[in-house]
Design a protein around this motif. Structure first.
Motif, PDB file in Angstrom:
ATOM      1  N   GLU A 142       0.738  -1.380  -0.022  1.00  0.00           N
ATOM      2  CA  GLU A 142      -0.356   0.050  -0.503  1.00  0.00           C
ATOM      3  C   GLU A 142       1.002   0.995   0.278  1.00  0.00           C
ATOM      4  O   GLU A 142       1.983   1.515   0.977  1.00  0.00           O
ATOM      5  N   LYS A 143       0.543   1.931  -0.213  1.00  0.00           N
ATOM      6  CA  LYS A 143       1.081   3.107  -1.268  1.00  0.00           C
ATOM      7  C   LYS A 143       0.214   4.566  -0.335  1.00  0.00           C
ATOM      8  O   LYS A 143      -0.729   4.716  -0.906  1.00  0.00           O
ATOM      9  N   ARG A 144       0.373   5.487   0.222  1.00  0.00           N
ATOM     10  CA  ARG A 144       0.010   6.586   0.911  1.00  0.00           C
ATOM     11  C   ARG A 144       1.131   8.028   0.667  1.00  0.00           C
ATOM     12  O   ARG A 144       1.969   7.498   1.334  1.00  0.00           O
ATOM     13  N   SER A 145       0.649   9.529   1.362  1.00  0.00           N
ATOM     14  CA  SER A 145       1.269   9.869   1.524  1.00  0.00           C
ATOM     15  C   SER A 145       1.244  11.437   2.922  1.00  0.00           C
ATOM     16  O   SER A 145       0.487  10.361   3.428  1.00  0.00           O
ATOM     17  N   ILE A 146       2.394  11.268   3.547  1.00  0.00           N
ATOM     18  CA  ILE A 146       2.631  12.110   4.335  1.00  0.00           C
ATOM     19  C   ILE A 146       3.595  12.635   4.573  1.00  0.00           C
ATOM     20  O   ILE A 146       4.577  12.566   3.731  1.00  0.00           O
ATOM     21  N   HIS A 174       5.317  16.666   1.342  1.00  0.00           N
ATOM     22  CA  HIS A 174       4.897  14.958   1.983  1.00  0.00           C
ATOM     23  C   HIS A 174       5.933  14.639   0.986  1.00  0.00           C
ATOM     24  O   HIS A 174       7.011  14.750  -0.142  1.00  0.00           O
ATOM     25  N   ASN A 176       5.595  10.302  -0.253  1.00  0.00           N
ATOM     26  CA  ASN A 176       5.057   8.503  -0.131  1.00  0.00           C
ATOM     27  C   ASN A 176       5.324   7.474   0.323  1.00  0.00           C
ATOM     28  O   ASN A 176       7.285   7.734  -0.153  1.00  0.00           O
ATOM     29  N   TYR A 178       5.700   3.108   1.754  1.00  0.00           N
ATOM     30  CA  TYR A 178       4.764   2.278   1.207  1.00  0.00           C
ATOM     31  C   TYR A 178       4.481   1.333   2.654  1.00  0.00           C
ATOM     32  O   TYR A 178       5.481   1.424   3.573  1.00  0.00           O
TER      33      TYR A 178
END
Length: 556
Positions: A142-146, A174, A176, A178
Protein backbone atom coordinates in the motif's frame (compact mmCIF):
# COMPACT_ATOMS: atom_id res chain seq x y z
CA UNK A 1 -27.72 4.33 -7.84
CA UNK A 2 -26.15 6.55 -10.50
CA UNK A 3 -24.46 4.63 -13.28
CA UNK A 4 -20.71 5.24 -13.57
CA UNK A 5 -19.50 7.28 -16.53
CA UNK A 6 -17.70 5.19 -19.14
CA UNK A 7 -14.10 6.06 -20.02
CA UNK A 8 -12.49 5.42 -23.40
CA UNK A 9 -9.26 3.39 -23.18
CA UNK A 10 -7.12 2.71 -26.26
CA UNK A 11 -4.80 -0.31 -26.20
CA UNK A 12 -2.77 -1.26 -29.29
CA UNK A 13 -4.90 1.02 -31.42
CA UNK A 14 -8.22 -0.55 -30.33
CA UNK A 15 -10.73 1.38 -28.24
CA UNK A 16 -12.35 -0.13 -25.15
CA UNK A 17 -14.76 1.28 -22.56
CA UNK A 18 -14.38 0.95 -18.78
CA UNK A 19 -16.32 2.53 -15.91
CA UNK A 20 -14.79 5.60 -14.29
CA UNK A 21 -12.75 4.51 -11.25
CA UNK A 22 -11.74 1.11 -12.62
CA UNK A 23 -8.32 0.14 -11.18
CA UNK A 24 -5.59 -0.24 -13.80
CA UNK A 25 -5.00 -3.69 -12.32
CA UNK A 26 -8.44 -4.74 -13.55
CA UNK A 27 -7.70 -3.47 -17.04
CA UNK A 28 -4.27 -5.14 -17.03
CA UNK A 29 -5.92 -8.47 -16.15
CA UNK A 30 -7.99 -8.27 -19.36
CA UNK A 31 -4.78 -8.10 -21.43
CA UNK A 32 -2.49 -10.33 -19.36
CA UNK A 33 -2.92 -13.31 -21.70
CA UNK A 34 -1.12 -11.34 -24.43
CA UNK A 35 2.08 -11.14 -22.36
CA UNK A 36 4.42 -13.93 -21.21
CA UNK A 37 5.24 -12.11 -17.97
CA UNK A 38 3.17 -10.31 -15.33
CA UNK A 39 2.03 -6.78 -16.11
CA UNK A 40 3.54 -4.65 -13.32
CA UNK A 41 2.70 -1.08 -14.41
CA UNK A 42 0.80 0.75 -17.11
CA UNK A 43 2.08 3.54 -19.31
CA UNK A 44 -0.76 6.05 -19.55
CA UNK A 45 -0.05 8.55 -22.33
CA UNK A 46 3.67 8.57 -21.48
CA UNK A 47 3.25 8.52 -17.70
CA UNK A 48 3.95 5.39 -15.64
CA UNK A 49 1.15 4.45 -13.23
CA UNK A 50 1.01 1.80 -10.54
CA UNK A 51 -1.75 -0.78 -10.86
CA UNK A 52 -3.62 0.36 -7.75
CA UNK A 53 -4.34 3.71 -9.46
CA UNK A 54 -7.79 4.13 -11.01
CA UNK A 55 -9.04 5.24 -14.39
CA UNK A 56 -10.19 8.88 -14.40
CA UNK A 57 -9.82 10.08 -18.01
CA UNK A 58 -9.81 8.98 -21.64
CA UNK A 59 -6.35 7.63 -22.40
CA UNK A 60 -4.08 5.28 -24.28
CA UNK A 61 -2.46 2.52 -22.25
CA UNK A 62 0.64 0.41 -22.78
CA UNK A 63 1.27 -2.56 -20.53
CA UNK A 64 4.65 -2.69 -18.77
CA UNK A 65 6.16 -6.04 -17.73
CA UNK A 66 9.53 -7.01 -16.27
CA UNK A 67 10.75 -7.36 -19.87
CA UNK A 68 10.70 -3.54 -19.94
CA UNK A 69 13.25 -1.48 -18.02
CA UNK A 70 10.71 0.27 -15.72
CA UNK A 71 9.12 -3.12 -15.08
CA UNK A 72 12.28 -4.94 -14.00
CA UNK A 73 13.18 -1.94 -11.81
CA UNK A 74 9.74 -2.23 -10.17
CA UNK A 75 10.25 -5.96 -9.64
CA UNK A 76 13.68 -5.44 -8.04
CA UNK A 77 12.38 -2.69 -5.77
CA UNK A 78 9.40 -4.79 -4.66
CA UNK A 79 11.64 -7.81 -4.03
CA UNK A 80 13.88 -5.70 -1.78
CA UNK A 81 10.81 -4.53 0.17
CA UNK A 82 9.67 -8.14 0.53
CA UNK A 83 13.14 -9.25 1.69
CA UNK A 84 13.37 -6.46 4.28
CA UNK A 85 9.94 -7.31 5.71
CA UNK A 86 10.85 -11.00 5.90
CA UNK A 87 14.28 -10.31 7.45
CA UNK A 88 12.76 -8.16 10.19
CA UNK A 89 10.09 -10.81 10.81
CA UNK A 90 12.64 -13.60 11.18
CA UNK A 91 15.45 -11.79 13.03
CA UNK A 92 13.18 -9.54 15.09
CA UNK A 93 13.00 -5.82 14.47
CA UNK A 94 14.75 -5.07 17.77
CA UNK A 95 17.74 -7.23 16.75
CA UNK A 96 18.40 -5.55 13.39
CA UNK A 97 20.87 -2.69 13.54
CA UNK A 98 21.23 -2.09 9.80
CA UNK A 99 20.43 -3.72 6.47
CA UNK A 100 21.98 -1.94 3.52
CA UNK A 101 21.51 -2.77 -0.16
CA UNK A 102 24.94 -1.96 -1.55
CA UNK A 103 25.21 -2.68 -5.29
CA UNK A 104 24.25 -4.93 -8.17
CA UNK A 105 26.38 -8.00 -8.69
CA UNK A 106 25.66 -10.50 -11.50
CA UNK A 107 21.84 -10.70 -11.50
CA UNK A 108 21.80 -10.13 -7.76
CA UNK A 109 22.02 -7.39 -5.13
CA UNK A 110 24.81 -7.50 -2.56
CA UNK A 111 23.48 -6.72 0.92
CA UNK A 112 25.13 -6.13 4.28
CA UNK A 113 23.32 -6.86 7.53
CA UNK A 114 24.38 -6.01 11.09
CA UNK A 115 22.68 -6.76 14.37
CA UNK A 116 22.12 -9.23 17.16
CA UNK A 117 21.99 -12.35 14.97
CA UNK A 118 24.33 -14.79 13.25
CA UNK A 119 24.31 -14.14 9.51
CA UNK A 120 24.53 -17.65 8.08
CA UNK A 121 22.77 -19.67 5.40
CA UNK A 122 20.38 -21.12 7.99
CA UNK A 123 19.10 -17.62 8.79
CA UNK A 124 18.86 -16.74 5.09
CA UNK A 125 16.90 -19.94 4.42
CA UNK A 126 14.40 -18.88 7.08
CA UNK A 127 14.15 -15.38 5.58
CA UNK A 128 13.65 -16.82 2.10
CA UNK A 129 10.98 -19.18 3.45
CA UNK A 130 9.21 -16.20 5.06
CA UNK A 131 9.45 -14.30 1.74
CA UNK A 132 7.69 -17.20 0.02
CA UNK A 133 4.96 -17.23 2.67
CA UNK A 134 4.38 -13.52 2.16
CA UNK A 135 4.44 -13.96 -1.63
CA UNK A 136 1.90 -16.80 -1.49
CA UNK A 137 -0.40 -14.65 0.66
CA UNK A 138 -0.46 -11.91 -2.03
CA UNK A 139 -0.46 -9.20 0.63
CA UNK A 140 -1.15 -5.68 -0.65
CA UNK A 141 1.74 -3.22 -0.97
CA UNK A 142 0.00 0.00 0.00
CA UNK A 143 1.12 3.51 -0.83
CA UNK A 144 0.21 6.63 1.11
CA UNK A 145 1.32 10.22 1.35
CA UNK A 146 2.47 11.62 4.69
CA UNK A 147 3.98 14.97 5.63
CA UNK A 148 7.74 15.26 5.34
CA UNK A 149 7.96 16.06 9.05
CA UNK A 150 6.02 12.90 9.89
CA UNK A 151 8.31 10.89 7.60
CA UNK A 152 11.40 12.23 9.38
CA UNK A 153 9.88 11.31 12.74
CA UNK A 154 8.77 7.88 11.48
CA UNK A 155 12.20 6.87 10.20
CA UNK A 156 14.08 8.29 13.17
CA UNK A 157 11.97 6.10 15.46
CA UNK A 158 12.62 3.14 13.14
CA UNK A 159 16.37 3.81 13.48
CA UNK A 160 16.63 4.41 9.72
CA UNK A 161 18.71 7.51 10.33
CA UNK A 162 19.86 8.11 6.76
CA UNK A 163 16.28 8.07 5.45
CA UNK A 164 15.27 10.66 8.04
CA UNK A 165 18.36 12.73 7.21
CA UNK A 166 17.58 12.52 3.47
CA UNK A 167 14.16 14.15 3.97
CA UNK A 168 15.64 17.14 5.79
CA UNK A 169 16.82 18.26 2.32
CA UNK A 170 13.42 17.79 0.72
CA UNK A 171 11.48 20.87 -0.39
CA UNK A 172 8.19 19.03 -0.97
CA UNK A 173 5.85 19.03 2.01
CA UNK A 174 4.81 15.40 1.55
CA UNK A 175 6.48 12.02 1.01
CA UNK A 176 5.06 8.80 -0.42
CA UNK A 177 5.74 5.75 1.75
CA UNK A 178 4.88 2.09 1.22
CA UNK A 179 3.56 -0.35 3.80
CA UNK A 180 3.50 -4.14 3.80
CA UNK A 181 1.70 -5.90 6.64
CA UNK A 182 2.60 -3.11 9.09
CA UNK A 183 6.18 -2.64 7.82
CA UNK A 184 6.70 0.89 6.42
CA UNK A 185 9.54 2.06 4.19
CA UNK A 186 10.40 4.68 1.58
CA UNK A 187 11.43 3.76 -1.96
CA UNK A 188 12.54 5.77 -4.97
CA UNK A 189 10.26 4.51 -7.74
CA UNK A 190 7.22 2.34 -8.32
CA UNK A 191 6.04 -0.87 -6.63
CA UNK A 192 4.07 -3.98 -7.60
CA UNK A 193 0.52 -3.95 -6.21
CA UNK A 194 1.02 -6.96 -3.95
CA UNK A 195 3.56 -9.57 -2.87
CA UNK A 196 2.03 -12.21 -5.16
CA UNK A 197 3.84 -10.63 -8.11
CA UNK A 198 7.25 -11.35 -6.53
CA UNK A 199 7.84 -15.07 -6.98
CA UNK A 200 11.33 -15.40 -8.43
CA UNK A 201 14.15 -14.77 -5.92
CA UNK A 202 16.79 -16.49 -3.80
CA UNK A 203 19.08 -15.66 -0.88
CA UNK A 204 22.70 -16.82 -0.61
CA UNK A 205 25.63 -15.98 1.62
CA UNK A 206 28.35 -14.09 -0.22
CA UNK A 207 31.60 -12.75 1.24
CA UNK A 208 30.76 -10.80 4.43
CA UNK A 209 27.11 -10.31 3.46
CA UNK A 210 24.55 -11.99 1.27
CA UNK A 211 22.96 -11.63 -2.14
CA UNK A 212 19.33 -11.33 -3.15
CA UNK A 213 19.26 -13.18 -6.45
CA UNK A 214 16.80 -11.89 -9.04
CA UNK A 215 15.65 -12.55 -12.62
CA UNK A 216 16.87 -10.52 -15.59
CA UNK A 217 14.96 -8.25 -17.94
CA UNK A 218 15.68 -10.67 -20.78
CA UNK A 219 14.13 -13.60 -18.88
CA UNK A 220 12.14 -12.29 -15.89
CA UNK A 221 10.56 -15.60 -14.91
CA UNK A 222 13.74 -17.48 -13.89
CA UNK A 223 16.67 -16.56 -11.67
CA UNK A 224 19.59 -15.04 -13.53
CA UNK A 225 22.95 -16.79 -13.35
CA UNK A 226 25.03 -15.73 -10.36
CA UNK A 227 28.58 -15.57 -11.70
CA UNK A 228 30.05 -12.52 -10.00
CA UNK A 229 33.32 -10.91 -11.01
CA UNK A 230 35.40 -11.28 -7.87
CA UNK A 231 37.78 -8.52 -8.99
CA UNK A 232 34.93 -6.07 -9.59
CA UNK A 233 33.41 -6.98 -6.22
CA UNK A 234 36.71 -6.34 -4.45
CA UNK A 235 37.00 -2.92 -6.10
CA UNK A 236 33.41 -2.07 -5.20
CA UNK A 237 33.97 -3.11 -1.61
CA UNK A 238 37.19 -1.10 -1.30
CA UNK A 239 35.41 1.90 -2.83
CA UNK A 240 32.64 1.52 -0.25
CA UNK A 241 35.22 1.69 2.53
CA UNK A 242 36.74 4.83 0.95
CA UNK A 243 33.30 6.45 0.77
CA UNK A 244 32.65 5.68 4.43
CA UNK A 245 36.06 7.11 5.35
CA UNK A 246 34.99 10.36 3.68
CA UNK A 247 31.57 10.26 5.44
CA UNK A 248 29.80 10.15 2.09
CA UNK A 249 28.35 6.68 1.66
CA UNK A 250 24.86 7.97 0.82
CA UNK A 251 23.13 11.06 -0.54
CA UNK A 252 22.09 12.32 2.91
CA UNK A 253 25.72 12.39 4.09
CA UNK A 254 26.85 14.00 0.84
CA UNK A 255 24.16 16.70 1.07
CA UNK A 256 25.11 17.36 4.69
CA UNK A 257 28.74 17.85 3.69
CA UNK A 258 27.78 20.19 0.85
CA UNK A 259 25.35 22.21 2.99
CA UNK A 260 28.01 22.70 5.66
CA UNK A 261 30.57 24.04 3.17
CA UNK A 262 32.64 20.86 2.99
CA UNK A 263 32.34 20.16 -0.75
CA UNK A 264 35.83 21.36 -1.72
CA UNK A 265 37.73 19.29 0.90
CA UNK A 266 35.65 16.26 -0.13
CA UNK A 267 36.43 16.83 -3.82
CA UNK A 268 40.15 17.22 -3.21
CA UNK A 269 40.30 14.20 -0.90
CA UNK A 270 38.59 11.91 -3.41
CA UNK A 271 40.70 13.25 -6.27
CA UNK A 272 43.82 12.55 -4.18
CA UNK A 273 42.61 8.99 -3.54
CA UNK A 274 42.11 8.50 -7.28
CA UNK A 275 45.53 9.93 -8.14
CA UNK A 276 47.18 7.60 -5.62
CA UNK A 277 45.43 4.62 -7.19
CA UNK A 278 46.65 5.66 -10.66
CA UNK A 279 50.15 6.11 -9.27
CA UNK A 280 50.04 2.63 -7.73
CA UNK A 281 49.02 1.14 -11.10
CA UNK A 282 51.89 2.98 -12.82
CA UNK A 283 54.34 1.69 -10.19
CA UNK A 284 53.19 -1.89 -10.79
CA UNK A 285 53.57 -1.50 -14.56
CA UNK A 286 57.05 -0.07 -14.11
CA UNK A 287 58.01 -3.02 -11.90
CA UNK A 288 57.11 -5.47 -14.67
CA UNK A 289 60.07 -5.03 -17.00
CA UNK A 290 58.55 -7.03 -19.86
CA UNK A 291 55.40 -4.89 -20.16
CA UNK A 292 55.29 -2.94 -23.44
CA UNK A 293 51.52 -2.77 -24.01
CA UNK A 294 49.14 -1.23 -21.47
CA UNK A 295 45.67 -2.31 -22.56
CA UNK A 296 42.69 -0.26 -21.26
CA UNK A 297 39.05 -1.24 -21.73
CA UNK A 298 35.78 -0.28 -20.12
CA UNK A 299 32.15 0.57 -20.85
CA UNK A 300 30.91 3.85 -22.30
CA UNK A 301 31.52 7.03 -20.27
CA UNK A 302 33.93 5.39 -17.85
CA UNK A 303 36.50 8.13 -18.46
CA UNK A 304 38.97 5.94 -20.37
CA UNK A 305 40.55 8.82 -22.26
CA UNK A 306 41.30 11.00 -19.23
CA UNK A 307 42.45 7.95 -17.29
CA UNK A 308 44.92 7.03 -20.05
CA UNK A 309 46.34 10.59 -19.96
CA UNK A 310 46.69 10.57 -16.19
CA UNK A 311 48.23 7.11 -16.24
CA UNK A 312 50.70 8.28 -18.91
CA UNK A 313 51.73 11.16 -16.63
CA UNK A 314 52.35 8.72 -13.79
CA UNK A 315 54.27 6.37 -16.09
CA UNK A 316 56.56 9.27 -17.03
CA UNK A 317 57.09 9.92 -13.33
CA UNK A 318 58.31 6.32 -13.07
CA UNK A 319 60.83 6.75 -15.88
CA UNK A 320 58.80 5.27 -18.74
CA UNK A 321 57.85 6.90 -22.05
CA UNK A 322 54.19 6.20 -22.90
CA UNK A 323 52.81 6.42 -26.45
CA UNK A 324 49.05 6.40 -27.00
CA UNK A 325 47.51 4.23 -29.70
CA UNK A 326 43.80 4.39 -30.50
CA UNK A 327 42.36 1.05 -31.57
CA UNK A 328 39.75 3.01 -33.57
CA UNK A 329 42.48 3.46 -36.20
CA UNK A 330 42.30 -0.28 -36.83
CA UNK A 331 38.68 -0.38 -37.96
CA UNK A 332 38.25 -2.29 -41.21
CA UNK A 333 37.21 -0.20 -44.19
CA UNK A 334 33.52 0.64 -44.19
CA UNK A 335 32.66 -1.72 -47.05
CA UNK A 336 34.07 -4.61 -44.99
CA UNK A 337 32.26 -3.69 -41.76
CA UNK A 338 29.81 -6.42 -40.68
CA UNK A 339 26.14 -5.62 -40.20
CA UNK A 340 23.77 -6.56 -37.39
CA UNK A 341 20.41 -8.32 -37.66
CA UNK A 342 18.76 -4.99 -38.53
CA UNK A 343 21.10 -4.30 -41.43
CA UNK A 344 23.01 -1.56 -39.58
CA UNK A 345 26.81 -1.43 -39.37
CA UNK A 346 28.06 -3.25 -36.27
CA UNK A 347 30.95 -1.08 -35.12
CA UNK A 348 30.98 -2.67 -31.66
CA UNK A 349 31.83 -6.26 -32.55
CA UNK A 350 35.34 -7.66 -32.99
CA UNK A 351 34.57 -8.20 -36.67
CA UNK A 352 34.70 -4.43 -37.21
CA UNK A 353 38.42 -4.46 -36.29
CA UNK A 354 41.39 -5.45 -38.47
CA UNK A 355 42.67 -7.77 -35.78
CA UNK A 356 45.46 -9.30 -37.86
CA UNK A 357 46.91 -5.93 -38.93
CA UNK A 358 46.87 -4.73 -35.32
CA UNK A 359 48.73 -7.84 -34.20
CA UNK A 360 51.26 -7.63 -37.04
CA UNK A 361 52.06 -4.00 -36.20
CA UNK A 362 52.39 -4.71 -32.47
CA UNK A 363 54.63 -7.77 -32.98
CA UNK A 364 56.91 -5.76 -35.26
CA UNK A 365 57.09 -2.99 -32.65
CA UNK A 366 57.88 -5.59 -29.99
CA UNK A 367 60.72 -6.84 -32.20
CA UNK A 368 62.23 -3.38 -32.43
CA UNK A 369 61.10 -2.60 -35.98
CA UNK A 370 59.89 0.77 -37.21
CA UNK A 371 56.17 0.67 -38.02
CA UNK A 372 53.96 3.14 -39.87
CA UNK A 373 50.76 3.40 -37.85
CA UNK A 374 47.40 3.96 -39.57
CA UNK A 375 44.86 6.74 -39.07
CA UNK A 376 41.21 5.99 -39.69
CA UNK A 377 39.31 8.52 -41.80
CA UNK A 378 35.80 8.26 -40.40
CA UNK A 379 34.31 10.50 -43.09
CA UNK A 380 35.58 8.25 -45.87
CA UNK A 381 35.32 5.06 -43.85
CA UNK A 382 38.87 4.09 -44.77
CA UNK A 383 42.19 3.50 -43.06
CA UNK A 384 44.96 5.85 -44.23
CA UNK A 385 48.72 6.10 -43.78
CA UNK A 386 50.08 9.60 -43.26
CA UNK A 387 53.70 9.05 -42.23
CA UNK A 388 53.10 8.34 -38.54
CA UNK A 389 56.14 6.13 -37.82
CA UNK A 390 56.96 4.59 -34.46
CA UNK A 391 59.75 2.46 -33.04
CA UNK A 392 59.85 1.23 -29.45
CA UNK A 393 63.03 2.04 -27.53
CA UNK A 394 64.03 0.95 -24.04
CA UNK A 395 61.48 2.27 -21.53
CA UNK A 396 58.80 2.90 -24.17
CA UNK A 397 55.30 1.54 -23.57
CA UNK A 398 52.20 1.74 -25.72
CA UNK A 399 49.05 2.88 -23.94
CA UNK A 400 46.20 1.33 -25.92
CA UNK A 401 42.56 2.13 -25.26
CA UNK A 402 39.59 0.35 -26.83
CA UNK A 403 36.57 -1.79 -26.09
CA UNK A 404 38.29 -5.04 -27.13
CA UNK A 405 41.55 -4.52 -25.26
CA UNK A 406 40.80 -7.23 -22.68
CA UNK A 407 39.74 -9.78 -25.30
CA UNK A 408 42.61 -12.21 -25.94
CA UNK A 409 41.38 -12.70 -29.52
CA UNK A 410 42.21 -9.06 -30.19
CA UNK A 411 45.84 -9.37 -29.02
CA UNK A 412 46.36 -13.09 -29.72
CA UNK A 413 49.89 -12.72 -31.17
CA UNK A 414 51.32 -10.75 -28.22
CA UNK A 415 53.08 -12.59 -25.38
CA UNK A 416 51.11 -12.49 -22.12
CA UNK A 417 54.04 -10.97 -20.21
CA UNK A 418 54.17 -8.02 -22.64
CA UNK A 419 50.61 -6.93 -21.74
CA UNK A 420 49.22 -5.20 -18.67
CA UNK A 421 45.42 -5.10 -18.83
CA UNK A 422 43.24 -2.55 -17.04
CA UNK A 423 39.46 -2.63 -16.72
CA UNK A 424 37.99 0.78 -15.96
CA UNK A 425 34.38 1.42 -15.01
CA UNK A 426 32.26 3.92 -13.11
CA UNK A 427 31.37 1.70 -10.14
CA UNK A 428 29.41 4.08 -7.96
CA UNK A 429 28.98 3.01 -4.35
CA UNK A 430 26.99 6.08 -3.34
CA UNK A 431 23.38 5.14 -2.54
CA UNK A 432 20.29 7.24 -1.92
CA UNK A 433 19.84 5.53 1.44
CA UNK A 434 20.29 2.06 2.94
CA UNK A 435 17.46 0.53 0.89
CA UNK A 436 17.68 2.53 -2.36
CA UNK A 437 20.80 1.90 -4.40
CA UNK A 438 22.03 3.95 -7.38
CA UNK A 439 22.70 1.79 -10.47
CA UNK A 440 26.18 2.34 -11.91
CA UNK A 441 24.58 2.63 -15.34
CA UNK A 442 22.72 5.77 -14.19
CA UNK A 443 26.00 7.47 -13.32
CA UNK A 444 27.42 6.64 -16.76
CA UNK A 445 24.26 7.74 -18.55
CA UNK A 446 24.35 11.16 -16.85
CA UNK A 447 27.98 11.57 -17.88
CA UNK A 448 27.14 10.56 -21.44
CA UNK A 449 24.17 12.96 -21.71
CA UNK A 450 26.33 15.93 -20.75
CA UNK A 451 29.31 15.00 -22.92
CA UNK A 452 27.15 14.22 -25.97
CA UNK A 453 25.43 17.59 -25.65
CA UNK A 454 28.70 19.49 -25.19
CA UNK A 455 30.91 17.78 -27.78
CA UNK A 456 28.51 16.34 -30.35
CA UNK A 457 25.43 18.54 -30.11
CA UNK A 458 23.21 15.56 -29.28
CA UNK A 459 20.01 16.08 -27.32
CA UNK A 460 19.34 14.17 -24.11
CA UNK A 461 16.54 12.43 -25.99
CA UNK A 462 19.01 11.15 -28.62
CA UNK A 463 21.43 9.88 -25.99
CA UNK A 464 18.69 8.11 -24.01
CA UNK A 465 17.35 6.57 -27.22
CA UNK A 466 20.66 4.99 -28.21
CA UNK A 467 21.67 3.97 -24.67
CA UNK A 468 20.09 0.46 -24.80
CA UNK A 469 22.16 -0.35 -27.91
CA UNK A 470 25.29 0.92 -26.16
CA UNK A 471 24.50 -1.31 -23.19
CA UNK A 472 23.97 -4.36 -25.42
CA UNK A 473 27.40 -3.81 -27.00
CA UNK A 474 28.98 -3.64 -23.55
CA UNK A 475 27.29 -6.88 -22.45
CA UNK A 476 28.72 -8.67 -25.48
CA UNK A 477 32.16 -7.11 -25.90
CA UNK A 478 33.37 -5.72 -22.56
CA UNK A 479 31.81 -7.25 -19.43
CA UNK A 480 32.67 -10.89 -20.27
CA UNK A 481 36.39 -10.04 -20.15
CA UNK A 482 36.58 -7.87 -17.02
CA UNK A 483 38.04 -10.61 -14.82
CA UNK A 484 40.97 -11.07 -17.21
CA UNK A 485 42.28 -7.63 -16.21
CA UNK A 486 45.41 -7.28 -14.11
CA UNK A 487 43.67 -4.51 -12.18
CA UNK A 488 40.27 -2.83 -11.88
CA UNK A 489 40.10 0.95 -11.79
CA UNK A 490 36.95 2.57 -10.42
CA UNK A 491 36.42 5.96 -12.06
CA UNK A 492 33.33 6.90 -10.00
CA UNK A 493 33.63 10.06 -7.92
CA UNK A 494 31.46 10.56 -4.85
CA UNK A 495 30.58 14.11 -5.77
CA UNK A 496 29.92 13.68 -9.50
CA UNK A 497 26.10 13.55 -9.53
CA UNK A 498 25.95 16.75 -7.48
CA UNK A 499 28.37 18.28 -10.00
CA UNK A 500 26.48 17.04 -13.07
CA UNK A 501 23.05 18.10 -11.80
CA UNK A 502 23.15 21.74 -13.05
CA UNK A 503 24.47 20.56 -16.44
CA UNK A 504 22.15 17.61 -17.06
CA UNK A 505 18.91 18.87 -15.50
CA UNK A 506 18.14 21.46 -18.23
CA UNK A 507 18.95 18.88 -20.93
CA UNK A 508 16.51 16.39 -19.44
CA UNK A 509 13.77 19.02 -19.26
CA UNK A 510 14.26 19.36 -23.02
CA UNK A 511 13.06 15.81 -23.71
CA UNK A 512 9.59 16.08 -25.31
CA UNK A 513 6.80 14.89 -23.03
CA UNK A 514 5.19 12.89 -25.85
CA UNK A 515 8.39 10.97 -26.67
CA UNK A 516 9.21 7.42 -25.61
CA UNK A 517 12.34 8.73 -23.91
CA UNK A 518 10.40 11.03 -21.57
CA UNK A 519 9.76 8.29 -19.01
CA UNK A 520 13.50 7.74 -18.56
CA UNK A 521 14.16 11.49 -18.54
CA UNK A 522 11.54 11.99 -15.85
CA UNK A 523 13.02 9.19 -13.74
CA UNK A 524 16.46 10.79 -13.96
CA UNK A 525 15.03 14.20 -13.06
CA UNK A 526 13.42 12.72 -9.95
CA UNK A 527 16.72 11.08 -9.09
CA UNK A 528 18.65 14.37 -9.45
CA UNK A 529 16.17 16.05 -7.06
CA UNK A 530 17.78 14.19 -4.16
CA UNK A 531 21.10 16.01 -4.65
CA UNK A 532 22.28 19.45 -3.64
CA UNK A 533 24.32 20.89 -6.54
CA UNK A 534 27.97 21.87 -6.36
CA UNK A 535 29.76 24.29 -8.72
CA UNK A 536 32.62 23.24 -10.99
CA UNK A 537 34.94 26.02 -9.75
CA UNK A 538 37.11 23.80 -7.57
CA UNK A 539 37.17 20.70 -9.75
CA UNK A 540 40.86 20.15 -10.71
CA UNK A 541 41.70 20.53 -14.40
CA UNK A 542 43.12 17.00 -14.31
CA UNK A 543 39.89 15.55 -12.90
CA UNK A 544 38.28 12.74 -14.78
CA UNK A 545 35.02 14.72 -14.61
CA UNK A 546 36.54 17.36 -16.89
CA UNK A 547 36.18 14.85 -19.72
CA UNK A 548 32.43 15.31 -19.38
CA UNK A 549 31.89 18.92 -18.27
CA UNK A 550 34.87 20.46 -20.10
CA UNK A 551 37.58 22.80 -18.87
CA UNK A 552 40.24 20.13 -18.45
CA UNK A 553 43.90 20.29 -19.35
CA UNK A 554 43.86 17.16 -21.53
CA UNK A 555 42.86 17.04 -25.17
CA UNK A 556 39.87 14.70 -24.96
Amino acid sequence: MEEKRMIKVTVDGVEYAYPHGTPYRTIAADFQSRFPSDILLVNRDGKLCELHKVLDRDCSLKMVTARDKPGIQTYERSAVFLMLKAFYDVAGRENVEQISVEYSLSSALFILARGNFALDQALLDKVESRMRELSAAALPIEKRSISTDDAIDLFQKARLVHKAQLFTFRINSHVNVYSLDGFVDYFYGYMAPDTGYIRCFGLELFENGFVLRLPTQKNPDVLGDFKPSVKVFRELYESTLRSKALSASNVAELNTTISQGGATPLILAHEAMMEKKIGDIAAEIASRKDVRFVMIAGPSSSGKTTFSHRLSTQLRAHGLRPYPIATDNYFVNRDQTPKDENGNYDFEGLGAMDVEQFNRDCVRLLNGETVELPTYNFKKGQREYNGNFLRLEEGDVLVIEGIHCLNEKFTHALPAESKYKIYISCLTTLNIDDHNRIPTTDARLLRRIERDARTRGYSAQATIKMWPNVRRGEEENIFPFQDSADTIFNSALIYETALLKPYVQPLLFGVPRDSEEFIEAKRLLKFLNYFLPIPADNIPKTSLMREFIGGGCYHV
